[in-house]
Design an enzyme around this catalytic site. Sequence first.
Site, mmCIF file in Angstrom:
data_model
loop_
_atom_site.group_PDB
_atom_site.id
_atom_site.type_symbol
_atom_site.label_atom_id
_atom_site.label_comp_id
_atom_site.label_asym_id
_atom_site.label_seq_id
_atom_site.Cartn_x
_atom_site.Cartn_y
_atom_site.Cartn_z
ATOM 1 N N ASP A 237 -6.818 4.279 -4.875
ATOM 2 C CA ASP A 237 -7.514 4.160 -3.590
ATOM 3 C C ASP A 237 -8.207 5.507 -3.372
ATOM 4 O O ASP A 237 -8.452 6.237 -4.344
ATOM 5 C CB ASP A 237 -6.519 3.813 -2.465
ATOM 6 C CG ASP A 237 -7.185 3.351 -1.179
ATOM 7 O OD1 ASP A 237 -7.573 2.173 -1.105
ATOM 8 O OD2 ASP A 237 -7.350 4.166 -0.257
ATOM 9 N N LYS B 210 0.858 -1.192 0.000
ATOM 10 C CA LYS B 210 0.000 0.000 0.000
ATOM 11 C C LYS B 210 0.889 1.236 0.000
ATOM 12 O O LYS B 210 2.063 1.169 0.402
ATOM 13 C CB LYS B 210 -0.909 0.015 1.234
ATOM 14 C CG LYS B 210 -2.220 0.748 1.021
ATOM 15 C CD LYS B 210 -3.198 -0.043 0.174
ATOM 16 C CE LYS B 210 -4.524 0.698 0.038
ATOM 17 N NZ LYS B 210 -5.498 -0.082 -0.745
#
Length: 516
Positions: A216, A176
Amino acid sequence: MSIDERIAGVLSDLKGRHPGQQEFMQAVEEVLVSLKPLFENQGDEDYLGAFKGTRAGLLSLLCAFDKSCLSKKFISRHDKICSWYQNIQSNNTSPPAVIAEPERVIKFRVQYPTFGPNGSELHTTTGYRVQFNSALGPYKGGLRFHPSVSESIIKFLGFEQIFKNALTNLPIGGGKGGCVFDPKGKSESEVRMLCENFMKGLYRHIGPDLDVPAGDIGVGGREIGYMYGEYVRLRGQPDMGVLTGKSTDFGGSKLRPEATGYGLVYITLEALKKYKHYRYLPEEKRAGVAENCFKGLRVLISGSGNVAQFAAEKVMELGGLVISFSDSSGSLTSQDGFSTDQLKELFHLKNVKRGRLSEMAEGAGLQYHAGRAVWDLGLECDVALPCATQNEIQLEGAHKLAEGGCWCVAEGANMPTTNEAVDYLKTKVDIYIPAKAANAGGVATSALEMAQNSARLFWTSEEVDVKLNGIMTNIFATAYKTAQEFGRPWDLQFGANAAGFLKVYKAYKAMGYLKF
């Protein structure tokens, strides 16, 4: 030492190495506590040791080593090392956890300008990429541009991504990234320059077989396009497989924007079809649920980004009534359910105008609640789909959901429910599907985009939709079967966590990572 004591020891050790990282610790604690039944029935395996590690084998090897072949200088060092290991072992100090420790944390400086009436201003922020786990394949996970981004947030997201990606049964690891940046009110040029400067710090660390970022919160197709363009300029050659979430004009996949929302609905559909032992669903509704699924059900949705939009689209297509959306400024509700035209207006507002939900407050049958979250309103519903952000459902919100008649919760955002709220909801709803299972549709379709890029293919929307539906159906079946095998029917939180963990554990064990 009891399992509870060992879990507490793991958390204590991890907290000492990652001080002040509340969200990351919450994510690890949720997995560890939920896996207690697995640890209690591990037989000859040491599943918990994959989180805590062990020094017993190392200590035995060191102490048994034949020192006769060593010089006095090295014998002295050897004895000091043995003494140190004995000391830390007696104090119950553990080595870095294999699965709960990131393989790599990359931080870099990101500078970007903003332009106002008084001239330009240069801002500096920190870019992050946590390459958490590559046991199953290249690191895979999105980039988040949001004011709340921190190292703790990125680590929690990367940790969750490990098990989510494992559940897809596709060859991808967990990672991430992101940075502190608020896209609201920024011009196209300001967003573009942020994206380009972020990629300047990231491009050395990514690649189609190493690490493949996606979008995201705050990072959609526009931002991915800007970052890919900068990557090509820096590398001097195109490489479609380095990012996913691209436009279909240059290597993107059909249904990628829709995937997380659609996947959320598909897995919830599977649960509605299979569940038979209702406690909280009113009797007059029980007969038709397995056949009609969403038809006539009142569905609470939070958020208004891609996940919320396309979850709502699919719910409405299946006959459900979507009664709420939200953004950071407030919530928008409709007691009779949003119409198709109102949903189209919301799509245009958020994706084209990039406006706020308050701009729709005058719509027929709509109510705007400034500064209030969906979960604070005490709305009546059958199904809740939290699709906004982490920890949006606190214990008080969980109480209001139960009081409003909610009997099914499926998480579209990452860790949208606090641990104490999850524990409460599992005693008050019939179906609870955790984010690791419920919102895996996005990363699954990203992996399908990687496959298309590698094979130089382009699948139709229908082909991708069939594959996505199949993956979500399989995730539900895997979580359900795992829960059943451990005598915990319909504990999908345990089933999803255990199935994801076991896949990574077996890979690590085969690679020798869990042995000295």
